[in-house]
Design an enzyme around this catalytic site. Structure first.
Site, mmCIF file in Angstrom:
data_model
loop_
_atom_site.group_PDB
_atom_site.id
_atom_site.type_symbol
_atom_site.label_atom_id
_atom_site.label_comp_id
_atom_site.label_asym_id
_atom_site.label_seq_id
_atom_site.Cartn_x
_atom_site.Cartn_y
_atom_site.Cartn_z
ATOM 1 N N GLU A 82 4.062 40.639 -8.110
ATOM 2 C CA GLU A 82 2.696 40.241 -8.560
ATOM 3 C C GLU A 82 2.000 41.480 -8.742
ATOM 4 O O GLU A 82 1.788 42.379 -7.809
ATOM 5 C CB GLU A 82 2.025 39.250 -7.554
ATOM 6 N N LYS A 107 3.689 39.487 -3.337
ATOM 7 C CA LYS A 107 2.376 39.102 -3.523
ATOM 8 C C LYS A 107 1.668 40.316 -2.948
ATOM 9 O O LYS A 107 2.371 40.987 -2.392
ATOM 10 C CB LYS A 107 2.170 37.760 -2.963
ATOM 11 N N LYS A 140 1.526 24.731 -4.041
ATOM 12 C CA LYS A 140 0.061 24.040 -3.766
ATOM 13 C C LYS A 140 0.371 22.788 -3.883
ATOM 14 O O LYS A 140 -0.047 21.950 -4.699
ATOM 15 C CB LYS A 140 -0.884 24.579 -4.477
ATOM 16 N N ASP A 197 -1.661 38.349 -12.160
ATOM 17 C CA ASP A 197 -2.563 37.299 -11.340
ATOM 18 C C ASP A 197 -3.889 37.736 -11.940
ATOM 19 O O ASP A 197 -4.665 38.910 -11.759
ATOM 20 C CB ASP A 197 -2.275 37.735 -9.911
ATOM 21 N N ARG A 210 0.755 -1.394 -0.082
ATOM 22 C CA ARG A 210 0.041 0.070 0.016
ATOM 23 C C ARG A 210 0.804 1.282 -0.004
ATOM 24 O O ARG A 210 0.318 2.239 -0.692
ATOM 25 C CB ARG A 210 -0.892 0.038 1.119
#
Length: 276
Positions: A194, A167, A135, A215, A100
Site C-alpha cells: 500500500e 499496509k 471487512k 489508498d 429465523r
C-alpha cells in the site's frame, strides 16, 4: 489476489450454522412445541419482498437437515419481488423452529450479493475487477465472500494467511518500504504494498513492487500514478470507493477496486417465510 477454494458446504459454514441454531433454539422452541403436535406436517416457502440476487441457496439443505428443501433458482440469479426462492416440507415444528436461522442467513447472503451486483454492473465493459475485503461479519467470512462471488465480484485474500499485503502500519513498524519488501521477498507468496503518496509509489517501484495498492487516491491522482507506473506494476485502488465513484477509478486505469462496503454495509435483503 488469492482465495481458498471453498463452497457452501465448507466445514466452517457447517459449524457456523450449528452455532446459530444453538444460539436461537437453546433448550427448545417453547412457542412452537406448545402450539403444534409433534406429528404435524407442513410445507412452506421463501418469498422475496424486493428484487434481489440469490446467494446461499445451498445453505437451506444444511439448515433444514432431515427435511425436504428445494431451491428454485441458482446462485447469482436475479429474482423478482414475489417470485418464490425455495420451498421446504416436513415437520411443522421443525419448519417453524428453523425459520429465523434460515432467514437470517438468506437475508445476509442475498443482501451482499445484491449489493455486489450493483457495483459489478457499473464496472461492466471495463478491465477493472471488483474485489471484496476482510471487512466481514466475524465468523461469516466465507459466507460473505461466496455471496460477493454470486453477485459478480471477486475475492481478495481470505485472511492474513494466504497472501501478503503490506499496509502503512507494517511499513512504519518495519522501518520503511524497502525493508518491508525485502523481508517479504523470500516468502514465495504474492506480495502487495500500500502507498499513500507519489513519493511512496516511486520508492515501491524502485524496490521492484509488482502489485501496488493506491489508498485514498482520487480518480485523477490514480490516473497520474498509473502514468508514472508505466506498466511496471498492477494497480489496486481502495478507500471511500462507492457506487458513484467506482467507474471513475476504473476509467482511470485501475486493475482492481476493493470495496469494503460490499460486506460491511450491504443492506439485508427483505425475505419472508410462509407456512402453507
Amino acid at each position: 489476489m488469492t482465495v481458498d477454494a471453498c463452497s457452501w458446504d465448507h466445514p466452517q459454514i457447517r459449524e457456523l450454522i450449528r452455532l446459530a441454531l444453538r444460539e436461537d433454539i437453546g433448550s427448545g422452541d417453547v412457542t412452537t412445541e406448545a402450539c403444534l403436535a409433534d406429528d404435524h406436517e407442513a410445507s412452506g416457502f421463501f418469498l422475496p419482498k424486493q428484487d434481489l440476487v440469490l446467494a446461499g441457496g445451498p445453505l437451506l439443505k444444511l439448515v433444514y437437515s432431515g427435511e425436504e428443501s428445494r431451491v428454485l433458482h441458482p446462485d447469482g440469479a436475479a429474482v423478482r419481488k414475489g417470485q418464490i426462492l425455495a420451498r421446504v416440507r416436513g415437520s411443522a415444528r421443525r419448519l417453524l423452529t428453523l425459520e429465523r436461522t434460515a432467514l437470517n442467513l438468506l437475508q445476509r447472503t442475498c443482501g451482499v450479493a445484491t449489493h455486489a451486483r450493483r457495483y459489478a454492473e457499473i464496472l461492466r465493459g471495463t478491465a477493472c475487477t471488483l474485489l471484496d475485503t476482510r471487512k466481514t461479519a466475524p465468523g461469516m467470512r466465507l459466507i460473505d465472500k461466496l455471496s460477493v462471488r454470486a453477485g459478480g465480484g471477486s475475492n481478495h485474500r481470505t485472511g492474513l494467511f494466504d497472501a501478503i499485503l503490506i499496509k502503512n502500519n507494517h511499513i512504519e513498524a518495519a522501518g520503511g518500504i524497502r525493508p518491508a519488501l525485502e523481508r517479504c521477498a523470500s516468502t514465495g507468496l504474492s506480495v502487495e504494498i500500500e502507498v499513500r503518496s507519489i513519493r511512496e509509489l516511486e520508492e515501491a517501484l524502485a524496490c521492484g513492487a509488482g502489485l501496488i495498492l493506491l489508498d485514498n487516491f482520487s480518480p485523477d491522482e490514480v490516473a497520474c500514478a498509473i502514468g508514472r507506473i508505466g506498466g511496471r506494476a498492477r494497480v489496486e485502488v481502495s478507500g471511500n470507493i462507492g457506487l458513484d465513484t467506482i467507474r471513475a477509478y476504473a476509467d482511470a486505469g485501475a486493475d482492481f477496486a476493493s470495496v469494503g462496503a460490499l460486506t460491511h454495509s450491504a443492506p439485508a435483503a427483505d425475505i419472508s417465510f410462509r407456512i402453507e
